[in-house]
Design an enzyme around this catalytic site. Structure first.
Site, PDB file in Angstrom:
ATOM      1  N   GLY A   1      -6.722   1.148  -5.176  1.00 16.32           N
ATOM      2  CA  GLY A   1      -6.925  -0.318  -4.604  1.00 16.32           C
ATOM      3  C   GLY A   1      -6.695  -0.611  -3.088  1.00 16.32           C
ATOM      4  O   GLY A   1      -5.848   0.021  -2.437  1.00 16.32           O
ATOM      5  N   CYS A   2      -7.400  -1.647  -2.623  1.00 15.11           N
ATOM      6  CA  CYS A   2      -6.965  -1.936  -1.163  1.00 15.11           C
ATOM      7  C   CYS A   2      -5.854  -2.651  -1.091  1.00 15.11           C
ATOM      8  O   CYS A   2      -5.057  -2.002   0.044  1.00 15.11           O
ATOM      9  CB  CYS A   2      -8.179  -2.802  -0.888  1.00 15.11           C
ATOM     10  N   PHE A   3      -5.370  -3.584  -1.569  1.00 13.03           N
ATOM     11  CA  PHE A   3      -4.014  -4.105  -1.515  1.00 13.03           C
ATOM     12  C   PHE A   3      -2.765  -2.954  -1.812  1.00 13.03           C
ATOM     13  O   PHE A   3      -1.959  -2.842  -1.046  1.00 13.03           O
ATOM     14  CB  PHE A   3      -3.689  -5.238  -2.554  1.00 13.03           C
TER      15      PHE A   3
ATOM     16  N   ALA B   1      -2.583  -0.741   1.402  1.00 15.87           N
ATOM     17  CA  ALA B   1      -1.754  -1.133   2.349  1.00 15.87           C
ATOM     18  C   ALA B   1      -0.456  -1.305   2.057  1.00 15.87           C
ATOM     19  O   ALA B   1       0.489  -1.097   2.928  1.00 15.87           O
ATOM     20  CB  ALA B   1      -2.461  -2.594   2.659  1.00 15.87           C
TER      21      ALA B   1
END
EC number: 1.2.1.38
Length: 318
Positions: free
Chosen positions: A131-133, A136
């Site tokens: 996932g994106c979060f 990061a």
């Protein structure tokens, strides 16, 4: 040439994936399937691709015609797809949904964060794209976790662009609400937390994660801080050593801004020390390093290609 197919071709991540793949020197797109857009021109939906391709969205597909399948459908649909289709033994699959990211649901899928699992990914057949979060935050903390240097609570604030909510407008994603606005959502409970805690192997209750809806289209700007005995020189050295061979994650000695990574597959990290707190900034493009770009990075790895192939992209820095 590697023959690929895409299921769920109408969304933002699929649009970015198509853009990357039509410019990839080793890829031949055989089909892009979309129930809602079947038989329409792809450029009528992904208008930024006009002049780049003349394919239409297919209403049928043959998995035996391809080498690699990208699943870009809604969360929950990938698992159903796998359960209801015969997958030939050589077919490689990269799933961009949440369905196979967690260990108890992995079902043979390898978690596709190259900065964590690169050598395992190279040998894998099925990849669960992160996932994106989760991407990061993990990249902000992996060097500490791998040195067993996470020993206190971790505080995370991460602001994301509206494309993270998907292509279908909702009450909290359409322009008139999102513009000149900001809001917190899923504080302490976001679904990406489980990915983060599993990969970092750290107690979930010690993460304080506040996701924020931003008033911009794309990108994630995450700030993380935690107590640490490291001085800044040692911290930077640990991060530099960990990411020394990374194709896309870089340490900056300057405070970064989001435009440095938009339209790229990069993650830029910046570290500071304030008293006993280590402060980390982590920035990515949510649609690229947080989704489709990382999927192509994983594609390159499982196909034995140079990791950066098709991903030499210019940032929207001006």
């Amino acid at each position: 040439m590697v023959k690929v197919g895409i299921i769920g071709g109408g969304g933002y991540t699929a649009g970015e994936l198509i853009r990357l793949l039509i410019n990839h020197p080793n890829v031949n797109i055989i089909f892009v399937h979309s129930y809602s857009n079947a038989r329409n021109k792809i450029i009528d939906i992904h208008t930024g691709l006009i002049g780049e391709m003349d394919l239409i969205f297919s209403d049928s597909y043959d998995l035996n015609e391809i080498d690699v399948l990208f699943l870009c459908s809604a969360h929950g649909d990938s698992k159903k797809f796998i359960e209801t289709h015969t997958i030939h033994t050589e077919l490689k699959i990269i799933d961009l949904s949440i369905d196979f990211r967690h260990k108890e649901n992995a079902g043979g899928f390898v978690y596709g964060l190259p900065e964590l699992n690169k050598e395992i990914i190279r040998k894998a057949q099925y990849i669960a794209n992160p996932g994106c979060f989760a991407t990061a935050v993990q990249l902000a903390l992996l060097p500490l976790a791998k040195k067993n240097l996470l020993r206190s609570e971790i505080h995370i604030n991460a602001i994301t662009g509206s494309t993270g909510a998907g292509v279908r407008p909702t009450a909290s994603s359409h322009f008139s609400w999102r513009n000149n606005n900001i809001s917190v959502y899923k504080a302490f409970t976001h679904q990406h937390l489980k990915e983060i805690t599993e990969s970092l192997n750290y107690e979930p209750s010690r993460f304080n994660f506040i996701p924020v809806r931003g008033n911009f289209s794309r990108g994630i700007f995450a700030t993380v801080y935690t107590e640490s005995n490291l001085d800044i020189k040692d911290a930077v050295q640990i991060y530099s050593n960990y990411y020394e061979d990374s194709a896309f994650t870089f340490i900056s000695d300057k405070n970064p801004d989001l435009k440095q990574v938009i339209n790229t597959n990069k993650c830029i990290l910046h570290l500071e020390k304030h008293g006993n707190k280590l402060f980390i900034i982590s920035i990515i493009d949510n649609l690229l390093k947080g989704a489709s770009g990382q999927a192509v990075q994983n594609f390159n790895l499982i196909c034995g290609l140079n990791e950066k192939t098709g991903l030499f992209l210019k940032a929207n820095a001006f």
